[in-house]
Write an enzyme that holds these catalytic residues in place. Structure first.
Site, PDB file in Angstrom:
ATOM      1  N   ASP A  23       0.859  -1.182   0.000  1.00 17.44           N
ATOM      2  CA  ASP A  23       0.000   0.000   0.000  1.00 17.44           C
ATOM      3  C   ASP A  23       0.897   1.234   0.000  1.00 17.44           C
ATOM      4  OD1 ASP A  23      -1.834   1.994   0.506  1.00 17.44           O
ATOM      5  OD2 ASP A  23      -2.897   0.887   2.063  1.00 17.44           O
ATOM      6  N   GLU A  54      -2.818   0.195  -4.118  1.00 18.96           N
ATOM      7  CA  GLU A  54      -2.593  -1.046  -3.368  1.00 18.96           C
ATOM      8  C   GLU A  54      -2.739  -2.291  -4.221  1.00 18.96           C
ATOM      9  OE1 GLU A  54      -5.529  -2.106  -0.347  1.00 18.96           O
ATOM     10  OE2 GLU A  54      -6.675  -0.331  -0.891  1.00 18.96           O
TER      11      GLU A  54
END
Ligand code: MG
Length: 359
Positions: free
Chosen positions: A12, A107
């Site tokens: 992420d 992500e």
């Protein structure tokens, strides 16, 4: 539940939009920075960690963010720049690892099961990303997507955490149930009625009792999640062919003003979804279902790709006006298709090439 042995990482990008803006505005380093639109209904798209210290968070009205931290630097979002940076980051990741399932602009999950000692190359990747793109990435590693995602989300920014299922079970026991992906405010509220508030409460809950409230299937699923069982695979997602946003009216609507208002709202939602996913489309369509279930679709292809709510709304309105529904309307929908990336892929025609963009 049977356990499939997997090693999965969740990556992420930390405060993604803010990080891209910081690269372009180095004078803002160390200062609170908020990316938000300027209109009266604008919301915070992202805020860096300095701004988050003032209580500013994503999706908060921009006006509220301004009152919480008037000295913050406010910048209007530039989605083209975020798309470009996102592409840069995930291209590097895909060059190093085979199974990359992107689930958002910032992500992705990686399936590392086939790699004998995956942490070293993963660490090298984090360094390479920082050097080549300037982005800091948080990494969670575990036997499932659930453990990996929970780990990266809980320890970010700049996290690099590997956990077993058992470690996750004990480490997150004191956290609220909403920590678990798939448990939103609604389910959390229903669990609270049973006095189940923390992940640990849910771990210890009686499944029969849960079943009485949620039904057997959901009860088992919730209990399994609290124990961090999750066997969902990493999917290298294929590009969606279209996206749509629809509304069924509680009672059929004949009033043109109300229909148009609803259509503009749908177009806005759709455009927001496109921007979050970094997609732009060229074809706009409206779908109208009348009270007698006649369903009509009208479409128009634009000169240029767009993710702008104005353009999508204007086109949808023109299509609706040209059709002029002859009877009360039961359902209204807006759809976009012919995505930029999809067309690029057709041009590439590389055999076996899969775009892992979010749907
Ligand atoms: Mg992020």
């Amino acid at each position: 539940m049977s356990e499939i042995r997997r090693v999965i990482a969740h990556l992420d990008i930390d405060a993604f939009f803010a990080s891209v803006e910081l690269q372009r505005h180095p004078e803002a380093h160390g200062l609170p920075l908020v990316v938000a639109g300027a209109g009266p209904r604008a919301v915070v798209t992202t805020a860096n960690y300095e701004a988050r210290r003032y209580g500013i968070d994503s999706a908060m009205p921009a006006a509220r963010a301004r009152s919480l931290c008037p000295q913050a630097i406010f910048i209007a979002p530039d989605f083209a720049a975020y798309r470009a940076k996102s592409h840069e980051v995930w291209e590097i990741v895909r060059a190093r690892f085979n199974t990359v399932g992107q689930v958002g602009i910032d992500e992705a999950y990686l399936d590392l099961t086939a790699i004998p000692k995956p942490l070293a190359p993963l660490r090298a990747l984090v360094g390479e990303l920082r050097e080549r793109t300037g982005m800091t990435v948080s990494v969670g590693v575990g036997p499932s997507r659930l453990v990996a995602k929970t780990a990266s989300a809980s320890f970010k920014p700049a996290a690099f955490v590997a956990m077993s299922r058992e470690q996750a079970v004990s480490h997150f026991a004191s956290h609220p149930v909403q920590l678990l992906q798939g448990i939103g405010p609604k389910t959390a509220g229903r669990l609270a009625e049973l006095d189940l508030r923390s992940v640990g409460d849910l771990q210890r809950a009686d499944v029969t009792l849960l079943g009485g409230r949620f039904g057997e299937r959901l009860a088992k699923a919730l209990h399994a999640r609290a124990h961090f069982y999750d066997d969902s695979p990493v999917e290298v997602v294929r590009v969606a062919k279209s996206r749509s946003s629809e509304l069924t009216f509680p009672t059929d609507v004949s009033d043109t003003g109300r229909l148009e208002e609803a259509l503009v709202q749908l177009a806005r939602e759709l455009a927001d979804g496109l921007r979050v996913r970094a997609r732009r489309a060229r074809t706009v369509a409206v779908k109208v279902r009348l009270d007698d279930w006649t369903t009509v679709t009208r479409a128009r292809t634009l000169e240029r790709f767009t993710d702008e709510s104005e353009t999508i709304a204007t086109t949808a309105l023109a299509l609706l006006r040209a059709y002029a529904p002859p009877r009360p309307v039961r359902l209204l929908g807006v759809r976009v298709a012919a995505f930029e990336d999809e067309l690029a892929r057709e041009r590439d025609e590389a055999p076996g090439y899969q775009l892992a963009l979010p749907i």
